[in-house]
Design a protein around this motif. Structure first.
Motif, PDB file in Angstrom:
ATOM      1  N   GLN A  95      -6.409  10.324  -9.548  1.00 45.86           N
ATOM      2  CA  GLN A  95      -5.609  10.860  -8.439  1.00 45.86           C
ATOM      3  C   GLN A  95      -6.314  12.070  -7.825  1.00 45.86           C
ATOM      4  N   LEU A  96      -6.897  12.907  -8.679  1.00 41.37           N
ATOM      5  CA  LEU A  96      -7.638  14.066  -8.175  1.00 41.37           C
ATOM      6  C   LEU A  96      -8.810  13.628  -7.306  1.00 41.37           C
ATOM      7  N   LEU A 148       0.812  -1.212   0.000  1.00 43.54           N
ATOM      8  CA  LEU A 148       0.000   0.000   0.000  1.00 43.54           C
ATOM      9  C   LEU A 148       0.847   1.264   0.000  1.00 43.54           C
ATOM     10  N   GLY A 149       2.165   1.129   0.145  1.00 47.44           N
ATOM     11  CA  GLY A 149       3.010   2.295  -0.032  1.00 47.44           C
ATOM     12  C   GLY A 149       3.741   2.772   1.204  1.00 47.44           C
ATOM     13  N   ALA A 184     -10.217  11.942   0.155  1.00 41.59           N
ATOM     14  CA  ALA A 184      -9.467  12.050   1.414  1.00 41.59           C
ATOM     15  C   ALA A 184      -9.794  13.370   2.107  1.00 41.59           C
ATOM     16  N   GLU A 185      -9.871  14.459   1.331  1.00 46.89           N
ATOM     17  CA  GLU A 185     -10.182  15.763   1.922  1.00 46.89           C
ATOM     18  C   GLU A 185     -11.586  15.755   2.518  1.00 46.89           C
ATOM     19  N   PHE A 211       7.391   0.862  -4.603  1.00 44.48           N
ATOM     20  CA  PHE A 211       8.586   1.684  -4.436  1.00 44.48           C
ATOM     21  C   PHE A 211       9.768   0.880  -3.928  1.00 44.48           C
ATOM     22  N   ILE A 250       5.497   3.567 -20.395  1.00 42.56           N
ATOM     23  CA  ILE A 250       5.032   4.540 -19.404  1.00 42.56           C
ATOM     24  C   ILE A 250       4.970   5.916 -20.054  1.00 42.56           C
ATOM     25  N   THR A 251       3.884   6.623 -19.853  1.00 43.68           N
ATOM     26  CA  THR A 251       3.792   7.980 -20.370  1.00 43.68           C
ATOM     27  C   THR A 251       4.213   8.944 -19.272  1.00 43.68           C
ATOM     28  N   GLN A 252       5.219   9.730 -19.542  1.00 45.44           N
ATOM     29  CA  GLN A 252       5.577  10.798 -18.615  1.00 45.44           C
ATOM     30  C   GLN A 252       4.874  12.034 -19.139  1.00 45.44           C
ATOM     31  N   TYR A 253       3.783  12.399 -18.516  1.00 39.04           N
ATOM     32  CA  TYR A 253       3.022  13.500 -19.094  1.00 39.04           C
ATOM     33  C   TYR A 253       2.844  14.651 -18.138  1.00 39.04           C
ATOM     34  N   ARG A 279      -9.185  10.779  -5.707  1.00 38.19           N
ATOM     35  CA  ARG A 279      -8.713  10.157  -4.456  1.00 38.19           C
ATOM     36  C   ARG A 279      -8.363  11.242  -3.447  1.00 38.19           C
ATOM     37  N   ARG A 280      -7.724  12.295  -3.945  1.00 39.15           N
ATOM     38  CA  ARG A 280      -7.392  13.425  -3.083  1.00 39.15           C
ATOM     39  C   ARG A 280      -8.678  14.035  -2.539  1.00 39.15           C
ATOM     40  N   PRO A 321      -4.770  13.490 -14.690  1.00 38.74           N
ATOM     41  CA  PRO A 321      -4.736  12.419 -13.677  1.00 38.74           C
ATOM     42  C   PRO A 321      -6.009  12.450 -12.831  1.00 38.74           C
TER      43      PRO A 321
END
Lengths: 439, 266
Positions: free
Chosen positions: A420-421, A86-87, A427-428, A334, A355-358, A423-424, A417
């Motif tokens: 990710q937005l 889980l990180g 959490a908020e 990681f 992998i896209t680095q965007y 999920r943030r 993303p």
């Protein structure tokens, strides 16, 4: 019936033809105490103690909790913080194997599930540490204990495996079909459910056929070939596709009388009752362009990622990312020291060119994500709100109903993303709620 | 021509009278002191006082809901001016400055993984605490910079945030914006600071960052009060801040620094 939205990613099921192989016994394992949704257990063993294969290592805390078990016999080397999939680092029991692989003498097989009372079966599943093995790792015995006002009339076996690259469920259905069907019958007996539906995506007709052949005469199941579309394996969408019932917003499958269990869970349930074996093994797909020799492996829970990779010939030269799970919903890792846990359905190794680095561009309001969202949400507007920090407004857009399947981010031409937005944002909102609850 | 002029003039007269009447009838009673206070306040509308902008704060002071020295941005001079309008006296508080308790840039604290997502510390922190080897360290994605209304925070090329003490108004917005909680407000006269937030034991802390506090307690012994190691991290007690700058030399990892945070403007 079809569910709205969804996407059609490249499926990359290259490993579908590879038979399950068993990873040889390794010198050490690290078994995290928290491998399920819910409270982690407290350790039952101490440093230096000898444990046997299948011996419980932790005591569950509360109802939504299950124990973890020793993957092999040996000595407890330490109980300490260890990298977790889980990180972050979480407490784990490190076990030094003695090579004997001696089975714990406290195992209590129940034998034929047809002779057992539902309550005894449910207790056996809890003691065996069973969780949903599709990835969410929700304790199975909790799912099998619906409240009295929510009777379950339909039991669904989830054989969709809609995540690209993953083939562990596919192989389990082909090679362990009798165990899948027995486990399924067993769990249906716990609930006394008569209607059983087995749903498999159309790209695996051989798996459905194998299950049909292995179906015992006393298990009356319907076999349904589902459209191959992501996220077909999501509980709520599977229910719509198979029964036409819609789980209400914020609700659970039991609200519409359904219960969904994963293929791997069915196998584990069969072993737990039939042989008394706790959940210490699972089938995991190791795949991707970044690994030398892709495979479907039977792994012990607690096997370190580095050992799995070494067995599969090592990582490629341009390796960029190792993901636990699939490319749509999996979690990047990681550290190669993380252990395989009960919910690890796949290990995906991707080289840099995959992998896209965007850099995300602004939303152009094209609405492609709105069409793709299987939950009927408006990801474009939600993304902008989350970006601006307007989390209370985000709740009005029902961000809590987002299943984080990633379909919106997959189709977004601005490479936003979005998941990710959200999920943030979630959490908020949780933080806001706990603050207002405390005040 | 004449008719048109007369009509327009008449219209103007009627509307003017109407507006004049409305201004009297709908007039909102405001305390003249609120207007006077608004003139004195910085006008940044930063919300650092806890009110919704300067006008709201002025109203709160007039009604007694906020203290006269409640504006952190204006500092002592503003507090005195506000107290003058209100006919009160104010004790001058020392100016405070925000301080980031981390100095481990990319050169000193390696990244654990390649973070490829939203440029926001709070989002990165959700992914296992962020990509920094030190789980308490500054992630350098600038959430504090975005929250600062005074341009007092810079992100250094080494991927770490730094407060420009000269510009800091101690409004406290950055303190709340940092997901790691490693920013706090310190008195500007204090010169000795622990620039680390790592609470790991020595060996792990050393592995995480080259300038991490390893909890050796040398500073605690040298200072004899005012600095103490708790939870494997040295912390300065600013109420009795140590003044002997030689104790900085005692720190084997350079986690303790002497900083001059005083602003020349005030």
């Amino acid at each position: 019936m079809r569910f709205k939205g969804g996407v059609h990613p490249d499926y990359h099921k290259e490993t579908a033809g590879l038979a399950i192989e068993t990873l040889p016994l390794l010198p050490r394992y690290a078994v995290p105490l928290s491998q399920h949704l819910g409270a982690p257990g407290t350790p039952l063993v101490t440093k230096g103690q000898q444990v046997a294969k299948g011996e419980p290592l932790s005591q569950p805390q509360g109802f939504v909790s299950v124990p973890v078990h020793a993957p092999t016999s040996g000595a407890v080397k330490a109980i300490k913080d260890w990298p977790h999939p889980l990180g972050r680092s979480l407490p784990a029991v490190e076990i030094e194997a003695d090579g004997e692989d001696r089975l714990w003498d406290g195992l209590a097989p129940l034998g034929d599930w047809r002779q057992q009372a539902p309550a005894a079966l449910r207790d056996a599943l809890k003691a065996a540490g069973l969780v949903g093995m599709g990835g969410a790792t929700f304790p199975t015995h909790v799912k099998l204990s619906p409240p009295a006002d929510k009777p379950i009339d339909t039991f669904i076996l989830n054989g969709a495996e809609c995540e690209p690259y993953l083939t562990s469920d596919h192989r389990a259905m082909l090679e362990q079909a009798p165990a899948v069907m027995e486990g399924l019958g067993l769990m249906a007996r716990v609930l006394g459910v008569k209607r059983i539906i087995i749903g498999v995506e159309a790209n695996k007709p051989d798996a459905l056929e194998a299950l049909r052949k292995a179906c015992p005469p006393d298990v009356a199941a319907e076999f349904v070939l589902l459209e191959a579309k992501y996220p077909q394996g999501s509980e709520k969408h599977l229910i719509v596709a198979l029964t036409g019932r819609r789980v209400p917003a914020g609700g659970l499958p039991m609200d519409v009388g359904c219960l969904v269990q994963n293929v791997g869970t069915a196998v584990a349930a069969c072993e737990a009752v039939g042989q008394g074996l706790p959940l210490i093994e699972r089938v995991t797909t190791v795949t991707g362009e970044g690994i030398a020799r892709p495979a479907n492996l039977r792994l012990r829970v607690g096997t370190l990622l580095a050992d799995v990779i070494a067995h599969c010939g090592g990582l490629g030269p341009r390796i960029a990312k190792v993901i636990f799970g699939g490319p749509m919903m999996g979690l990047g890792q990681f550290s190669l020291e993380v252990p395989v846990i009960k919910g690890t359905s796949g290990i995906l190794c991707l080289p840099a060119e995959r992998i896209t680095q965007y850099l995300a561009d602004p939303c152009i309001r094209c609405g492609t994500c709105v069409d793709a969202c299987p939950m009927g949400l408006v990801p474009s507007a939600m993304g902008v709100l989350a970006e601006r920090g307007r989390f209370a407004d985000l709740a009005d857009y029902r961000v809590g109903d987002c299943i984080e399947c990633g379909s919106c981010a997959y189709v977004c031409p601005s490479f936003r993303p979005l998941v990710q937005l959200f999920r943030r944002g979630k959490a908020e909102l949780r933080a806001l709620e706990s603050r207002s609850g405390a005040a | 021509m004449l008719v048109a002029t007369a009509v327009l003039a008449g219209l103007g007269l009627v509307s003017g009278l109407g507006l004049g009447w409305a201004a009297r009838f709908f007039a909102v009673e405001t305390d003249p002191r609120q207007e006077a206070l608004l003139e004195l306040l910085p006008g940044a509308n930063c919300g650092g006082c806890g009110c919704a902008g300067c006008n709201d704060f002025a109203g709160a002071v007039v009604s007694g809901a906020a203290p006269v020295d409640g504006c952190p941005v204006g500092g002592g001079s503003t507090a005195q001016a506000v107290a003058g309008v209100m006919g009160l006296s104010v004790e001058l508080k020392e100016r405070r400055v925000a301080l980031i308790h981390c100095q481990g840039g990319n050169d000193l604290a390696p990244r654990r993984y390649l973070y490829n997502g939203l440029a926001s510390c709070a989002s990165a922190a959700q992914l296992g605490g962020g990509d920094k080897s030190c789980l308490q360290g500054c992630l350098g994605l600038g959430d504090c910079q975005g929250a600062c209304r005074f341009g007092a925070i810079a992100i250094l090329p080494s991927g770490i945030a730094q407060i420009l003490a000269e510009r800091c108004t101690a409004c406290g917005k950055c303190v709340g914006a940092c997901p790691k909680g490693i920013i706090d407000l310190v008195p500007e006269r204090a010169r000795i600071h622990v620039l680390c937030s790592n609470t790991d034991r020595g060996p792990q802390a050393r592995k995480a960052c080259q300038v991490a506090c390893i909890a050796c307690k040398k500073c605690e012994k040298a200072a004899g009060g005012g600095i103490a190691v708790t939870d494997f991290l040295a912390r300065v007690d600013y109420a009795l801040a140590p003044t002997d700058e030689a104790l900085v030399e005692q720190c084997p990892n350079g986690s303790i620094r002497v900083l001059d945070l005083r602003s020349k403007r005030h």
